[in-house]
Design a protein around this motif. Structure first.
Motif, short mmCIF file in Angstrom:
data_model
loop_
_atom_site.label_atom_id
_atom_site.label_comp_id
_atom_site.label_asym_id
_atom_site.label_seq_id
_atom_site.Cartn_x
_atom_site.Cartn_y
_atom_site.Cartn_z
N LYS A 45 73.04 -20.20 -10.33
CA LYS A 45 73.86 -19.36 -10.77
C LYS A 45 74.30 -19.90 -12.34
CE LYS A 45 76.03 -17.86 -6.51
NZ LYS A 45 77.50 -17.90 -5.77
N THR A 46 74.77 -18.85 -13.19
CA THR A 46 75.42 -19.67 -14.59
C THR A 46 76.75 -20.11 -14.25
OG1 THR A 46 76.92 -17.53 -14.90
CG2 THR A 46 74.28 -17.44 -15.56
N SER A 47 77.34 -20.96 -14.94
CA SER A 47 78.68 -21.65 -15.00
C SER A 47 79.63 -20.54 -14.75
CB SER A 47 78.94 -22.31 -16.02
OG SER A 47 78.97 -21.45 -17.18
N HIS A 48 79.32 -19.09 -15.11
CA HIS A 48 80.57 -17.93 -14.61
C HIS A 48 79.96 -17.40 -13.36
CE1 HIS A 48 82.55 -18.03 -18.58
NE2 HIS A 48 81.40 -18.84 -18.92
N GLY A 49 79.04 -17.92 -12.49
CA GLY A 49 78.69 -17.49 -11.16
C GLY A 49 78.00 -16.17 -11.40
N ILE A 50 76.94 -16.12 -12.33
CA ILE A 50 76.16 -14.83 -12.51
C ILE A 50 74.79 -15.29 -12.00
CG2 ILE A 50 75.04 -13.19 -13.97
CD1 ILE A 50 78.05 -13.02 -13.86
N ARG A 51 74.19 -14.44 -10.73
CA ARG A 51 72.99 -14.91 -10.12
C ARG A 51 71.66 -14.42 -11.00
NH1 ARG A 51 76.70 -12.52 -6.66
NH2 ARG A 51 77.57 -13.82 -5.09
N ASN A 52 71.35 -15.45 -11.88
CA ASN A 52 70.00 -15.11 -12.60
C ASN A 52 69.02 -16.38 -12.28
OD1 ASN A 52 71.06 -17.43 -14.06
ND2 ASN A 52 70.90 -16.44 -15.96
N HIS A 53 69.25 -17.00 -11.29
CA HIS A 53 68.04 -17.90 -10.56
C HIS A 53 67.64 -18.85 -11.69
CE1 HIS A 53 64.85 -19.36 -8.01
NE2 HIS A 53 65.55 -18.69 -7.15
N GLY A 54 68.73 -19.45 -12.32
CA GLY A 54 68.24 -20.62 -13.05
C GLY A 54 68.05 -20.25 -14.71
N GLY A 55 67.74 -18.78 -14.71
CA GLY A 55 67.78 -18.35 -16.17
C GLY A 55 66.34 -18.53 -16.72
N GLY A 86 59.74 -23.70 -23.22
CA GLY A 86 61.03 -23.70 -22.31
C GLY A 86 62.21 -22.58 -22.62
N VAL A 87 61.69 -21.36 -23.37
CA VAL A 87 62.94 -20.49 -23.72
C VAL A 87 63.31 -19.94 -22.53
CG1 VAL A 87 63.07 -18.29 -24.82
CG2 VAL A 87 61.96 -19.89 -26.11
N LYS A 88 64.47 -20.07 -22.12
CA LYS A 88 65.22 -19.45 -21.14
C LYS A 88 66.38 -18.23 -21.59
CE LYS A 88 63.11 -22.87 -18.80
NZ LYS A 88 64.05 -24.18 -18.49
N ALA A 89 66.86 -17.87 -20.44
CA ALA A 89 67.89 -16.59 -20.68
C ALA A 89 69.01 -17.09 -21.53
CB ALA A 89 68.52 -16.23 -19.18
N TYR A 90 69.51 -18.58 -21.53
CA TYR A 90 70.72 -18.83 -22.13
C TYR A 90 70.14 -19.51 -23.54
CZ TYR A 90 68.61 -22.96 -19.98
OH TYR A 90 67.79 -23.90 -19.30
N SER A 91 68.88 -19.56 -23.87
CA SER A 91 68.64 -20.26 -25.22
C SER A 91 69.21 -19.74 -26.34
CB SER A 91 67.02 -20.23 -25.35
OG SER A 91 66.31 -20.86 -24.41
N TRP A 139 77.99 -8.19 -1.06
CA TRP A 139 76.62 -8.06 -0.57
C TRP A 139 75.70 -9.38 -0.79
CZ3 TRP A 139 76.42 -2.24 -1.92
CH2 TRP A 139 76.82 -1.65 -0.99
N MET A 140 75.77 -9.92 -1.99
CA MET A 140 74.84 -10.76 -2.62
C MET A 140 75.37 -12.24 -1.65
SD MET A 140 72.14 -9.98 -4.07
CE MET A 140 71.61 -11.55 -4.70
N HIS A 141 76.90 -12.45 -1.76
CA HIS A 141 77.46 -13.31 -1.22
C HIS A 141 77.08 -13.73 0.27
CE1 HIS A 141 80.68 -15.50 0.82
NE2 HIS A 141 80.50 -16.36 -0.09
N ASP A 142 77.05 -12.45 0.94
CA ASP A 142 77.09 -12.48 2.31
C ASP A 142 75.32 -12.44 2.83
OD1 ASP A 142 79.73 -12.08 2.69
OD2 ASP A 142 79.56 -10.15 3.22
N ALA A 143 74.52 -11.92 1.94
CA ALA A 143 73.17 -11.97 2.11
C ALA A 143 72.10 -12.82 1.67
CB ALA A 143 72.64 -10.28 2.44
N LEU A 144 72.56 -13.15 0.28
CA LEU A 144 71.46 -13.81 -0.66
C LEU A 144 72.19 -14.37 -1.58
CD1 LEU A 144 68.19 -14.35 -0.65
CD2 LEU A 144 68.29 -12.57 -2.04
N ASP A 145 73.11 -15.41 -1.35
CA ASP A 145 74.03 -16.01 -2.27
C ASP A 145 73.32 -16.48 -3.69
OD1 ASP A 145 76.86 -18.19 -2.80
OD2 ASP A 145 76.57 -16.09 -3.39
N THR A 146 72.21 -17.40 -3.24
CA THR A 146 71.58 -18.00 -4.33
C THR A 146 70.27 -17.32 -4.92
OG1 THR A 146 70.03 -18.98 -2.49
CG2 THR A 146 72.08 -20.10 -3.16
N GLY A 147 70.26 -16.07 -4.60
CA GLY A 147 68.97 -15.21 -4.82
C GLY A 147 69.30 -14.55 -6.40
N PHE A 148 68.00 -14.15 -6.86
CA PHE A 148 68.41 -13.30 -8.12
C PHE A 148 68.96 -11.90 -7.87
CE2 PHE A 148 67.18 -12.72 -12.73
CZ PHE A 148 66.99 -11.53 -12.75
N CYS A 149 69.76 -11.53 -8.92
CA CYS A 149 70.32 -10.05 -8.67
C CYS A 149 70.45 -9.35 -10.10
CB CYS A 149 71.84 -10.56 -8.16
SG CYS A 149 72.82 -8.97 -8.14
#
Ligand code: 7SA
Ligand code: CA
Ligand code: CA
Length: 473
Positions: free
Chosen positions: A30-40, A375-380, A224-234
Motif C-alpha cells: 500500500k502507499t504510506s497512507h494505506g491506499i491499496r495500489n499494489h506498489g504503484g 521505471g515511471v510509477k504512480a508516485y513519480s 471488505w478489502m481488509h477482510d478479503a484481500l488486504d494486500t490486493g489492488f483496489c
C-alpha cells in the motif's frame, strides 16, 4: 542468469523446495497512507467493452485465455475483468438495448454471458500465471432482485434492501433504488465479504474494481478489502460531478479531485479512477490536462489516481450498436491522451478496443515499454513547462525519465531538460522521449518457498524454468 540464481539460492537452509517465484518486477504493498495500489507499478488493461456479450456471446473468457500471452507480452501487469456474476437481464430504454453485461446480476453463479465457470477459471489461471494480475469488477450496490431461480433471493422487509426502511442505504440509489442493498446490514456485508474471499481463493482475484461507489459508504470498501484481500489492488468508480451533490454537502463546491480523493479514496483505502482528468480531457484545453488528480504536486494525491482515456460507459464499442459512449474523447485527442497517461504518474488503464480493435496497439505498446524501462510509477514526480504552448513536461521514474510534448512547439526535449533522449512516439500531435539509465547488470529476485521445513546447514534450490525470469534452466 543460472549462475546468479544458484549463488542467490545456496542458502543455509533445507532440502530443495518447490518455490513460487514472484514476478520479477512486481512491487506489492500500500502507499504510506494505506491506499491499496499494489506498489504503484501497475499498468492495467480493461479486459472488455460494453458489447462483448453480444459480439462474443459465451466466448469472451476463451478469448482472454487465448490472448493471455499477447496481453502479457504487451506489458500489462493487470487486467480489469468484467463482472464475474451471471446477469440474466435484458432491457431497452430510449432506443438503447442491453443486459447480460454483469451490472444487473442475479446471483454469484459464474456461468455468465462471458462464458462458463470453468472458462473463467482457465482464463484467470492463464493470465495470473503470466504475471497479468486479475482484477474483478464487483457491484455490491444492487442486483437483479427477485429473478426466478435466484440462489440469492434475500427476503424483503428485514432491512436488507434500501426499500426496507428510511436509512437502509448509506449511499445513492441505482435508478429507482428498488434493487439497492443495505450494505451496512451484517448479513449483506458478510455476503460480499465471503464472495470476495471466494473470488480470491478460487478465481485468482488479486484486486477488485468497485462499481458505482456513490451507492454505498467508502468505509465499507475498506472493510471488505481488509477482510478479503488486504494486500490486493483496489480501485473505485466514483463518477459523480461536484454539482450532483446536494448543496449542503461539502462536495457540492469541491473540485473533482477533492471529491474522488477525499470523498472516496481516503476513507476507502482504495485507488480511484481519475475522473478529474477525464473531465479535463472532455472539457478543458490540452494545457489544462495537468489538472487531473495524477498531475497533483502532492505525491499522496497523484499516486492514488487510476488514469484512463475511455471505458465501457464513456466510450464507443466496436459493434453494430456502437456501445454506450456517454462521454467519448474526440478521436483527434486519443493518442495525445494515451501519450499523457502512459508518461505521467498515476496507474494507467488502457481501454480494450483502443489496444486491439482501433489501431492504436503499436503506439500504446511503445509507450508501455518506455514507461517500464524508465521505471515511471504512480508516485513519480512530474514537472510541467509552459513555455512551448500545449502541454509539455518531464516525469522522473525510478530508472530514467520520460519527456512529453502534446501540441507543444518545441523542437527538442533538451529544451525541457538535458539528457540522452530517444524518441518513443511521434504521432497526431503526441511526442514522447525516454532517457533510460543503463539497466543494472544484476537483478534482485525474491523466491518465496512455501510448505517446506528446513534445518540449518541444508541448501535450498529453486528448480524449473519460469518465463518471468527469462526461462533459465
Ligand atoms: O452524461 C455523461 C457526462 O456528461 C458530462 O458532461 C456526465 C458528467 O457529469 C457531465 O459533466 O456524467 C453523468 O452521466 C453518467 C452516466 O450516466 C453518470 C454520472 O454520474 C453523471 O455525472 O454515471 C452514472 O452512470 C454510470 C453508468 C455508472 C456510474 O457509476 C454512475 O455514476 N457506471 C457504473 C454503474 C452501472 C450500474 O451498475 C453500470 O451501468 C456501468 O456500466 C458502471 O460502469 O431496480 C432498478 C431498476 C429500475 O429502477 C429501472 O426503472 C429499470 O429500468 C432497473 C432498471 N434500470 C435499467 C436501466 O434503465 C438500464 O439503463 C437497468 C436494469 O439496466 C440498464 O442500466 C445499465 C446502465 O445503463 C449501464 O450504463 C446498467 C445495468 O445493466 O449497466 C450499466
Ligand atoms: Ca505491483
Ligand atoms: Ca445504494
Amino acid at each position: 542468469m543460472t549462475t546468479l540464481i544458484r549463488r542467490l539460492l545456496t542458502l543455509s537452509a533445507a532440502a530443495g523446495l518447490a518455490c513460487s517465484t514472484l514476478a520479477l518486477a512486481d512491487q506489492a504493498g500500500k502507499t504510506s497512507h494505506g491506499i491499496r495500489n499494489h506498489g504503484g507499478d501497475e499498468i492495467i488493461l480493461q479486459g472488455f467493452h460494453w458489447d462483448v456479450v453480444r459480439t462474443a456471446p459465451g466466448n469472451w473468457y476463451h478469448t482472454l485465455d487465448n490472448m493471455a500471452g499477447q496481453i502479457a507480452a504487451d506489458g500489462f501487469s493487470a487486467i480489469w475483468m468484467p463482472v464475474p456474476w451471471r446477469d440474466q437481464s435484458s432491457w431497452s430504454s430510449n432506443g438503447k438495448r442491453g443486459g447480460g453485461e454483469g451490472y444487473f446480476w442475479t446471483d454469484f453463479k459464474k456461468n455468465s454471458q462471458y462464458g462458463s465457470d470453468a472458462a473463467l477459471k482457465a482464463a484467470s489461471q492463464a493470465l495470473n500465471s503470466r504475471g497479468v494480475k486479475v482484477i474483478y469488477d464487483v457491484v455490491p450496490n444492487h442486483h437483479n432482485r427477485g429473478h426466478s431461480g435466484d440462489s440469492l433471493d434475500l427476503p424483503a422487509g428485514q432491512g436488507l434492501y434500501r426499500s426496507d426502511c428510511s436509512n437502509c442505504d448509506d449511499g445513492d440509489p441505482f435508478m429507482s433504488g428498488d434493487s439497492d442493498f443495505n450494505t451496512a446490514h451484517p448479513t449483506v456485508y458478510n455476503l460480499f465479504r465471503d464472495e470476495l474471499s471466494n473470488l480470491r481463493n478460487h478465481y485468482g482475484a488479486q484486486g477488485f474494481r468497485f462499481d458505482f461507489v456513490r451507492g454505498y459508504a467508502p468505509e465499507r470498501v475498506n472493510a471488505w478489502m481488509h477482510d478479503a484481500l488486504d494486500t490486493g489492488f483496489c480501485v473505485g468508480e466514483l463518477w459523480k460531478a461536484p454539482g450532483e451533490y446536494p448543496d449542503w454537502d461539502w462536495k457540492h463546491s469541491a473540485s473533482w479531485q477533492e471529491v474522488i480523493k477525499q470523498g472516496f479514496s481516503d476513507p476507502a483505502g482504495c485507488a480511484v479512477f481519475d475522473f478529474a482528468l477525464k473531465e479535463r480531457f472532455q472539457n478543458g484545453s490540452i494545457a489544462s490536462w495537468r489538472n487531473g488528480l495524477n498531475g497533483n504536486p502532492d505525491r499522496s494525491w497523484r499516486e492514488v489516481a487510476v488514469t484512463f482515456v475511455d471505458n465501457h460507459d464513456t466510450g464507443y464499442s466496436p459493434s453494430a450498436s456502437g456501445g454506450q459512449h456517454h462521454w467519448p474523447l474526440a478521436d483527434s485527442k486519443v493518442r495525445k491522451a494515451y501519450a499523457f497517461i502512459l508518461s505521467t504518474p498515476g496507474t494507467p488503464t488502457v481501454y480494450w478496443p483502443h489496444m486491439y480493435d482501433w489501431g492504436h496497439g503499436d503506439f500504446i505498446r511503445a509507450l508501455i515499454q518506455a514507461r517500464r524501462q524508465t521505471g515511471v510509477k504512480a508516485y513519480s514526480p512530474v514537472t510541467f513547462n509552459t513555455r512551448f504552448g500545449g502541454l509539455a513536461g518531464v516525469t522522473t521514474g525510478d530508472s530514467g525519465r520520460l519527456a512529453f510534448a502534446l501540441n507543444a512547439n518545441l523542437s527538442s526535449p533538451t529544451q525541457l531538460a538535458p539528457g540522452n533522449w530517444k524518441m518513443v512516439v511521434n504521432s497526431q500531435g503526441a511526442r514522447v522521449w525516454k532517457d533510460a539509465r543503463a539497466a543494472s547488470t544484476g537483478v534482485n529476485v525474491t523466491f518465496r518457498c512455501k510448505n517446506g521445513t528446513t534445518q540449518w546447514g541444508q541448501s535450498v534450490y529453486a528448480v524449473g524454468n519460469d518465463a518471468s525470469l527469462g526461462n533459465w534452466s
